[in-house]
Every structure is written in structure tokens, then in C-alpha cells.
Design an enzyme around this catalytic site. Structure first.
Site, PDB file in Angstrom:
ATOM      1  N   LEU A 157       0.852  -1.193   0.000  1.00 28.46           N
ATOM      2  CA  LEU A 157       0.000   0.000   0.000  1.00 28.46           C
ATOM      3  C   LEU A 157       0.885   1.240   0.000  1.00 28.46           C
ATOM      4  O   LEU A 157       1.590   1.515   0.980  1.00 28.46           O
ATOM      5  CB  LEU A 157      -0.926  -0.004   1.217  1.00 28.46           C
ATOM      6  CG  LEU A 157      -1.797  -1.266   1.395  1.00 28.46           C
ATOM      7  CD1 LEU A 157      -2.714  -1.101   2.604  1.00 28.46           C
ATOM      8  CD2 LEU A 157      -2.610  -1.567   0.140  1.00 28.46           C
ATOM      9  N   ARG A 177       2.324  13.969   6.976  1.00 33.92           N
ATOM     10  CA  ARG A 177       3.124  14.203   8.187  1.00 33.92           C
ATOM     11  C   ARG A 177       4.594  14.437   7.890  1.00 33.92           C
ATOM     12  O   ARG A 177       5.324  14.956   8.732  1.00 33.92           O
ATOM     13  CB  ARG A 177       2.953  13.037   9.165  1.00 33.92           C
ATOM     14  CG  ARG A 177       1.668  13.121   9.975  1.00 33.92           C
ATOM     15  CD  ARG A 177       1.565  12.020  10.998  1.00 33.92           C
ATOM     16  NE  ARG A 177       1.099  10.773  10.403  1.00 33.92           N
ATOM     17  CZ  ARG A 177       0.946   9.637  11.077  1.00 33.92           C
ATOM     18  NH1 ARG A 177       1.231   9.594  12.367  1.00 33.92           N
ATOM     19  NH2 ARG A 177       0.511   8.556  10.472  1.00 33.92           N
ATOM     20  N   GLY A 219      -8.731   5.375   2.435  1.00 40.70           N
ATOM     21  CA  GLY A 219      -8.420   4.386   3.453  1.00 40.70           C
ATOM     22  C   GLY A 219      -7.762   3.134   2.925  1.00 40.70           C
ATOM     23  O   GLY A 219      -7.712   2.878   1.719  1.00 40.70           O
ATOM     24  N   ASP A 225       5.655   2.176   3.649  1.00 38.63           N
ATOM     25  CA  ASP A 225       6.557   2.959   4.499  1.00 38.63           C
ATOM     26  C   ASP A 225       7.157   2.106   5.615  1.00 38.63           C
ATOM     27  O   ASP A 225       7.481   2.604   6.688  1.00 38.63           O
ATOM     28  CB  ASP A 225       5.815   4.157   5.104  1.00 38.63           C
ATOM     29  CG  ASP A 225       4.611   3.744   5.958  1.00 38.63           C
ATOM     30  OD1 ASP A 225       4.396   2.527   6.139  1.00 38.63           O
ATOM     31  OD2 ASP A 225       3.896   4.645   6.446  1.00 38.63           O
ATOM     32  N   GLY A 251      -2.445   0.984  17.438  1.00 40.70           N
ATOM     33  CA  GLY A 251      -3.656   0.199  17.619  1.00 40.70           C
ATOM     34  C   GLY A 251      -3.369  -1.024  18.472  1.00 40.70           C
ATOM     35  O   GLY A 251      -2.330  -1.665  18.325  1.00 40.70           O
ATOM     36  N   ASN A 272      -0.711  -3.548  16.783  1.00 37.30           N
ATOM     37  CA  ASN A 272      -0.895  -3.945  15.395  1.00 37.30           C
ATOM     38  C   ASN A 272       0.224  -3.355  14.527  1.00 37.30           C
ATOM     39  O   ASN A 272       0.528  -2.164  14.618  1.00 37.30           O
ATOM     40  CB  ASN A 272      -2.251  -3.451  14.903  1.00 37.30           C
ATOM     41  CG  ASN A 272      -2.471  -3.723  13.420  1.00 37.30           C
ATOM     42  OD1 ASN A 272      -2.000  -4.727  12.893  1.00 37.30           O
ATOM     43  ND2 ASN A 272      -3.189  -2.825  12.762  1.00 37.30           N
ATOM     44  N   ALA A 300      60.209  25.856 -13.847  1.00 36.14           N
ATOM     45  CA  ALA A 300      59.252  26.511 -12.958  1.00 36.14           C
ATOM     46  C   ALA A 300      58.859  27.877 -13.499  1.00 36.14           C
ATOM     47  O   ALA A 300      59.678  28.595 -14.068  1.00 36.14           O
ATOM     48  CB  ALA A 300      59.857  26.647 -11.561  1.00 36.14           C
TER      49      ALA A 300
END
Length: 451
Positions: free
Chosen positions: A6, A13, A72, A95, A132, A160, A407
Site C-alpha cells: 500500500l 506528516r 483508506g 513505508d 492500535g 498492530n 618553474a
């Protein structure tokens, strides 16, 4: 088994123009680690429209599905579920770069052993705030989000992870039953549990399920992935691994020593027996065996031969190629330069668009003047050439083997083999000149004061 990732979220955020799944961790986008962990499965990625093309290009073997509206996690799964054909599949968030395939395989074995409809990967935390909770009542499992939890539920320490294994048939039957949340207007995958007959959990290490929603969590994930990358190099000495930065694709040979604050980026390859000292940055380069890179050197898209010494404070820009035993010293810069075996440029020098032979001495302050305002021009220097200090080589120009450049010389035309090239204004010494000058200046200052 198949896997659904997903990855359609808005990443609000993170407060970034870049979707969080594309934020870099040790040289790879975050979602790379998720896909890499699941690469043995047939992969589906649920994306938003703006990320679809990038994801499909990045992972050509995956099937990318678009979630038209961000409504959702359950709605996201609906975008892909009709394409799942195997008997089982796993759902993972895009993520979660620290996931471990072994955890998923263990949960899969548990699901088969007990003939379960689903297994939820969980973790046990001393401080579960924000997660959760896994609530068990009458042999049933419920996932209760913190914002909906009463005080007793908040005491539960099993949380969870957001990783679920499903029997495909059961999930396809249950998913349409999930109702829209009245407060948010979204469909939550956690609600699917109440429509399944047999669900269990499997506890895993919290490190493996850490999600990234904020910059702080991104930093935490980077530290863990960096540690895992460094742990791959069993025969390499890291003086301070907590302060060493090695990208995912980097290769390092045995018996090499890496000092603190070294950055190894891109697809850099370090050979055996090398010493990489403090603060050096090496990107997409090949460092062969027994090379010593001294502090604060920068090497980009270059090839360094065996037994070379680089730095300190050297800068090898793209397409620099050094043969064996080359010495590039402090404050020397090279760009698109091929430098032969045993050649030395010890300090304060610029060598750009140049081919330099073997055993050449490049004196302090030497410059290849390669740009004429319209194009870059090449300087060619043969073997065993001696270049004195403060020499300018105005390209295009060729210096043949065994020549000597005095030089302070500005070389504007080719130099034959075994020739001396010298271009200086004749020196004139004027005895007593300083005394006369000082006397005149003192007189002038007195006159200026009076006026």
C-alpha cells in the site's frame, strides 16, 4: 504467495513535496527495501496517480494499481484484490522499510498449520502509545485504535503492525462488507477482522515493523538499515560504525579499514587492504587494492588503481582514472584526467582534460588551462616528464616524453622529447633601490601631512 504494498498515501506528516516512499535511505528510496524483502512473491503496488509511472519504471516486474481517491487502507486493497490469483497474500505498507521476509514466512506457516483466514503481525511494547491495540475477547480478536481505546484497552502492550496475511478467498468475501467510517469517510482494513472466522497474531521484533511517518522515524529507520548494511562486511574494520555511512550497493574488500565520518555512496567498490581515512566522500567510484585515501578527500565517478595515495583534501572529479602507484596530494583537483603509473602531483594543482604518462612529476601550482571560453581542450603529457612549480599548460598542447618544464613557465606550444621549455621575463636586480624608494615615500607622506 502474492504481496500487496500500500503506497498511495499523501505523506502529509512528512511535510515534503516528495512522497515519503521515495525518500532516500542509504542510497535507495524507502519503498525499495519493502519490494526487495518481498521479491520472491508476485508483487502488487497500490499507488496514487502521480506516483504510478515512477513506480512502474522503478519496479518493472511489479503490477502497479491506482487508488483513484485516498479513502483508506481497505479501499486501497480493493484496487488490487481482483488481480490476486494465489491462495494467499500479504498486505504491507510501503513505508515499512525494515520488514523481514522470515517473519512473513513464519506467519504463513502458522496460517497453514491452523487453517486460519488471516494472521496479523504484531509486536509487544513497553510503551505502546499511539498504536492500535490487539484486543482478545471470547476467542475473537479486535484491533482498537488508540483514539478509540478506553483506559483498560490502553494498558494492552500488543500492538498492530499493519502487516496482514490473508486467505485470498476469505479476504475477497470480507472486503466488500467493510463500511465507511462516519467520522473520516474512509474504509479501514482493520475492520476486515470482524468478518473473518479464524484470525490469530504472531509477535515479531518491533524493529522489523517500524513504520515511517515522520522525519524522526525516517532517521531511526536509516540508522537501523545502515547498521544492517555495515554488518554485511564481516572482514572489514569500521573504526566507528555508528558514524560511518555506507550505501546499499557499496562493495568493500576484506582487510580494508574505514575511519569515522566516511561516506561511501552509489555503487562504489572498494578493494582489499585499503585505508579510507576520516571525512572522505567516495561516490560511484572504483578503488582498487591497497589504496590509501587520506582525510577529507572527495572522489566522484573515478577509478583509482592499486597502491595509490590520495589526499588529504584532494578532489577527484568525474572521469579521473589513475593507474598504479599514483600520488595525488593535498589540494590537488583532477577532472577527466588519465594519469599513468607512478606519477605524482603532490599539492596545489589542477589537472583537467589531461592524459599524463608514467613517472611524471607535476610540480606545485601546476594548472592545465583547459577551457577557452567555448570548449574544453586536452593536455597530453608523455612519460617521465618533469614539470616545475607554477607551470601553466595552455591547452590544446602536447609535452612529449622526458621533457623538462622549468618553474614559472607558461606552455603555449608543443614541447619535443628531451627538451627544456622555459618562458620567463629576465630577472633584473637593482642595488640600493629599496633605500631610495623608502626615502621618497617618507618625503611624500610628510608633504601630505602639511597639506
Amino acid at each position: 504467495m502474492e504481496a500487496v504494498i500500500l503506497a498511495a498515501g499523501k505523506s502529509t506528516r512528512m511535510r515534503s513535496k516528495t512522497s515519503k516512499i521515495f525518500h532516500s535511505i542509504c542510497g535507495k528510496p524507502m519503498i525499495f527495501y519493502v519490494v526487495n524483502a518481498l521479491k520472491s512473491y508476485k508483487i502488487h503496488i497500490v499507488s496514487n496517480q502521480s506516483s504510478k509511472e515512477t513506480l512502474q519504471e522503478m519496479f518493472p516486474n511489479a503490477k502497479v494499481h491506482v487508488q483513484k481517491e485516498q479513502k483508506g487502507t481497505a479501499d486501497a486493497l480493493k484496487s488490487a484484490i481482483d488481480y490476486i490469483e494465489d491462495d494467499e497474500f500479504v498486505v504491507v505498507n510501503g513505508d515499512m522499510p525494515l520488514i523481514d521476509r522470515d517473519d512473513i514466512e513464519a506467519a504463513r506457516a502458522l496460517m497453514k498449520l491452523n487453517n486460519l483466514d488471516a494472521v496479523i503481525l504484531t509486536a509487544v511494547l513497553d510503551n505502546p502509545k499511539g498504536y492500535g491495540r490487539i484486543v482478545r475477547k471470547d476467542n475473537c480478536i479486535e484491533i482498537v485504535e488508540e483514539k478509540n481505546a478506553d483506559e483498560e484497552t490502553k494498558k494492552i502492550k500488543e500492538i498492530n503492525s499493519g502487516i496482514y496475511l490473508f486467505k485470498t478467498k476469505k479476504a475477497k468475501e470480507a472486503l466488500p462488507k467493510i463500511e465507511e467510517n462516519q467520522l473520516t469517510g474512509e474504509y479501514y482494513l482493520t475492520d476486515i477482522i470482524s468478518f473473518l472466522d479464524s484470525v490469530d497474531t504472531m509477535v515479531v521484533d518491533f524493529e522489523n515493523i517500524l513504520g515511517v511517518n515522520t522525519r524522526k522515524q525516517l532517521q531511526e529507520a536509516r540508522k537501523i538499515i545502515q547498521r544492517r548494511i555495515i554488518d554485511r562486511f564481516e572482514y572489514v574494520t569500521f573504526v566507528d560504525s555508528d558514524n560511518t555511512y555506507v550505501n546499499y550497493d557499496v562493495e568493500i574488500g576484506e582487510d580494508t579499514i574505514i575511519y569515522p565520518n566516511v561516506h561511501l555512496r552509489g555503487k562504489t567498490k572498494i578493494g582489499k587492504g585499503c585505508i579510507i581515512e576520516n571525512g572522505s566522500v567516495i561516490e560511484n567510484s572504483v578503488i582498487k587494492d591497497n589504496v590509501h585515501i587520506k582525510p577529507y578527500s572527495v572522489i566522484e565517478e573515478s577509478i583509482i588503481g592499486d597502491c595509490c595515495e590520495i589526499g588529504p583534501f584532494a578532489h577527484l572529479r568525474p572521469f579521473s582514472e589513475l593507474d598504479k602507484y599514483v600520488r595525488i596530494g593535498n589540494f590537488v583537483e583532477t577532472k577527466k584526467a588519465r594519469i599513468g603509473k607512478g606519477t605524482k602531483a603532490s599539492h596545489l594543482t589542477y589537472l583537467g582534460d589531461a592524459e599524463i604518462g608514467e613517472d611524471v612529476n607535476v610540480g606545485c601550482g601546476t594548472i592545465t588551462c583547459n577551457y577557452d571560453g567555448y570548449r574544453k581542450n586536452q593536455t597530453i603529457i608523455g612519460d617521465r616528464v618533469f614539470i616545475g612549480s607554477d607551470v601553466q599548460l595552455v591547452a590544446p598542447v602536447k609535452v612529449e616524453h622526458d621533457a623538462l618544464i622549468a618553474a614559472g613557465t607558461t606552455v603555449t606550444k608543443d614541447v619535443e622529447a628531451f627538451s627544456l621549455a622555459i618562458s620567463r621575463t629576465p630577472q633584473v636586480n637593482k642595488p640600493g633601490w629599496v633605500k631610495k624608494y623608502r626615502k621618497a615615500m617618507e618625503k611624500k607622506l610628510k608633504e601630505d601631512k602639511k597639506s
